[in-house]
Design an enzyme around this catalytic site. Structure first.
Site, PDB file in Angstrom:
ATOM      1  N   GLU A 175      76.793  91.547  59.349  1.00 54.25           N
ATOM      2  CA  GLU A 175      77.020  92.880  60.410  1.00 54.25           C
ATOM      3  C   GLU A 175      76.500  94.273  60.548  1.00 54.25           C
ATOM      4  O   GLU A 175      76.840  94.764  60.966  1.00 54.25           O
ATOM      5  CB  GLU A 175      78.820  92.567  60.761  1.00 54.25           C
ATOM      6  CG  GLU A 175      79.036  91.264  61.450  1.00 54.25           C
ATOM      7  CD  GLU A 175      80.757  91.371  61.699  1.00 54.25           C
ATOM      8  OE1 GLU A 175      81.217  92.759  61.485  1.00 54.25           O
ATOM      9  OE2 GLU A 175      81.340  90.504  62.374  1.00 54.25           O
ATOM     10  N   GLU A 294      80.744  83.034  62.134  1.00 49.29           N
ATOM     11  CA  GLU A 294      81.827  83.972  62.159  1.00 49.29           C
ATOM     12  C   GLU A 294      82.327  83.797  63.955  1.00 49.29           C
ATOM     13  O   GLU A 294      82.130  84.167  64.587  1.00 49.29           O
ATOM     14  CB  GLU A 294      82.107  85.703  62.169  1.00 49.29           C
ATOM     15  CG  GLU A 294      81.982  85.786  60.590  1.00 49.29           C
ATOM     16  CD  GLU A 294      82.215  87.197  60.252  1.00 49.29           C
ATOM     17  OE1 GLU A 294      83.175  87.525  60.850  1.00 49.29           O
ATOM     18  OE2 GLU A 294      81.832  87.566  59.398  1.00 49.29           O
TER      19      GLU A 294
HETATM   20  O1  AHR Z   1      85.777  88.126  58.418  1.00 50.03           O
HETATM   21  C1  AHR Z   1      86.552  89.100  58.999  1.00 50.03           C
HETATM   22  C2  AHR Z   1      85.592  90.388  59.059  1.00 50.03           C
HETATM   23  O2  AHR Z   1      85.300  89.859  60.779  1.00 50.03           O
HETATM   24  C3  AHR Z   1      83.909  90.405  58.274  1.00 50.03           C
HETATM   25  O3  AHR Z   1      84.246  90.827  57.279  1.00 50.03           O
HETATM   26  C4  AHR Z   1      83.715  90.978  59.206  1.00 50.03           C
HETATM   27  O4  AHR Z   1      81.989  90.377  58.647  1.00 50.03           O
HETATM   28  C5  AHR Z   1      83.718  90.599  60.489  1.00 50.03           C
HETATM   29  O5  AHR Z   1      83.905  91.880  61.174  1.00 50.03           O
END
Ligand code: AHR
Length: 506
Positions: A175, A294
């Protein structure tokens, strides 16, 4: 409650693609109790000699997880991987700036690789492109993948791992478009750093596959231009572009919440289009695939997390407790991923244990399966195969953010096996909170197939959850099959459904 009608057509020859086993991945970050008291707890009654909780490992195997992304997440952008190797008593305790906790480093890279074997999963490692850069990325690939005779490969052997770890899949940071990220970068800065890291990593081991960071969500102000610029730099050096997306129902507006997959669908199409536009501009022969590494529902724990004291060790953090409607949305997100399986090759719900997770553990105690465990488990088991394109006729509704939202959506996965025709599994969701759907799926090219089982998650209370005390409060159950072949399947309001067909001998 009215019963409305919906129809679908699936043809054996209308094939959308084959699912990559890595579509059923997951994610373990050094965050909250994902590692400590989640997968690793020396002294726990179920722990093995390495301290790995075997109760957790058993559920992960049952869940059908293929790859596990590690060690973050936001955590990775401040992580020095060398803190987590070598003798445990020499490993430093560090303040951790992504989640404001203390990282003890008692579990690190070598333990993760050993744990992957115990849990029956493959590693998907992320390198730090926040506080670190291409040189550290090169070093960790050398540590993991070179056989011997160099500083880091010999260090691995000295740490008790003579054979290379053989890690094939690597994320180039996490990210990096997000201002919350440790050492956040502009797309130009990240594109350059990722390109140089990718070159060095592939020079050390040409067989590695690399994932560049895409946007942290569709709603990022830089969405689109971020992907474009990053790919301008990295296109010929990487294999996948990442996508992340979480949904919430803070507004307690279930019809709108369940319509979120409309946006997920647009997100995937949008990112694929940008990849292809860059491909065309570059006259490239290579296609960039997507790693949706994610995704989940995340909001239940937000207020609680604000109360965690700084510099706690493995606190109860991001411990969302999921309800029935979350399970329906997760099932729907999986259907969306299946339908895009020709493009999305890797996907990781975030996360696996305790932290926005399908599995919850208690320190020194028990374990339970959250509601969202079940749609994943069934999709990971019966969703591996050939995805068929479906044409659907469904009643529609409008919600706060979306118009013309079909109540029904479905995916079909055919699993031809060996000499037999194999089974066909339909996954379907009824998004309506008020109306049942009488669903008639027409199967073309599947003569002799009969429905053999209808499994559903549904219930009168959309906010019902599982817990240590009531671990089976919300579980899937078998529904009666329709009496006649021409009768439809009854999909209850707000339900996730799986219908299995097999060829029945004459
Ligand atoms: O999954 C929780 C968080 O969400 C992770 O660390 C990040 O990549 C995202 O913002």
């Amino acid at each position: 409650m009215d019963i409305l009608r919906a129809e679908s057509l699936f043809h054996r020859e209308f094939q959308a693609g084959k699912t990559d086993p890595r579509l059923f991945g997951s994610f373990v970050e050094h965050l909250g109790r994902a590692v400590y008291t989640g997968i690793y707890e020396p002294g726990h009654p179920s722990a093995d000699e390495k301290g790995f909780r075997l109760d957790t490992a058993r559920l992960i195997r049952e869940l059908g997880v293929s790859v596990v992304r590690y060690p973050g997440g936001n955590f990775v952008s401040g992580y020095n991987w060398e803190d987590g190797i070598g003798p445990r008593e020499k490993r430093p305790r560090r303040p951790e700036l992504a989640w404001f906790t203390v990282e003890t480093n008692q579990f690190g890279l070598d333990e993760f690789i050993d744990w992957c074997r115990t849990a029956g999963v493959s590693p998907m490692m992320a390198v730090n492109l926040g506080t670190k850069g291409p040189e550290e990325a090169r070093q960790i690939v050398e540590y993991c993948n070179l056989p011997s005779g160099t500083y880091y490969s010999d260090l691995r052997a000295a740490n008790g791992h003579k054979d290379p770890h053989g890690v094939k899949l690597w994320c180039l940071g996490n990210e990096m478009d997000g201002p919350w990220q440790i050492c956040h970068k502009t797309a130009e800065e990240y594109g350059r750093a990722a390109t140089e890291a990718a070159k060095l990593m592939k020079w050390v081991d040409p067989s590695v596959e690399l994932v560049a960071c895409g946007s942290s969500s569709l709603t990022m102000p830089t969405f689109g231009s971020w992907e474009n610029t990053v790919l301008e730099h990295t296109y010929e050096h990487v294999d996948y572009l990442s996508m992340h997306q979480y949904y919430n129902n803070r507004a307690q507006d279930t019809p709108d919440f369940l319509a979120s997959t409309v946006a997920m669908d647009e997100f995937i199409r949008g990112v694929a289009s940008i990849c292809d536009a860059v491909k065309a501009r570059k006259h490239s022969k290579k296609t960039i695939h997507l790693s949706f590494d994610e995704w989940n529902v995340w909001y239940h724990s937000n207020e609680q997390d604000k109360k965690i004291p700084r510099w706690s060790v493995a606190p109860h953090q991001l411990e969302d407790i999921y309800n029935l409607e979350d399970a329906v949305l997760v099932g729907y997100m999986l259907i969306t991923l299946l339908r895009h399986s020709h493009r999305v090759k890797i996907a990781c719900p975030a996360q696996l244990v305790n932290v926005i997770a399908p599995i919850m553990t208690a320190e020194c105690g028990g374990i339970f399966r959250q509601t969202i465990y079940y749609p994943f488990m069934y999709t990971a088991k019966y969703g591996r195969g050939t995805v068929l394109e479906g044409i659907h006729e469904s009643p529609k509704y409008d919600s706060r953010h979306y118009t013309d939202v079909p109540m029904l959506d479905a995916a079909a996965v055919w699993q031809p096996s060996g000499e037999t025709d194999g089974a066909l599994t339909l996954f379907a969701v009824n998004r309506s909170t008020e109306n049942a759907l009488l669903w008639k799926p027409r199967l073309e090219g599947f003569e002799g197939y009969r429905a053999v089982g209808h499994t559903a998650m549904e219930g009168p209370d959309r906010y019902a959850v599982n817990s240590f005390e009531s671990p089976k409060n919300v579980v899937p159950f078998r529904k009666p099959l329709p009496a006649g072949e021409e009768d439809g399947f009854l999909l209850s309001p707000l339900s996730w459904n799986m219908i299995r067909f097999e060829k029945v001998p004459e």
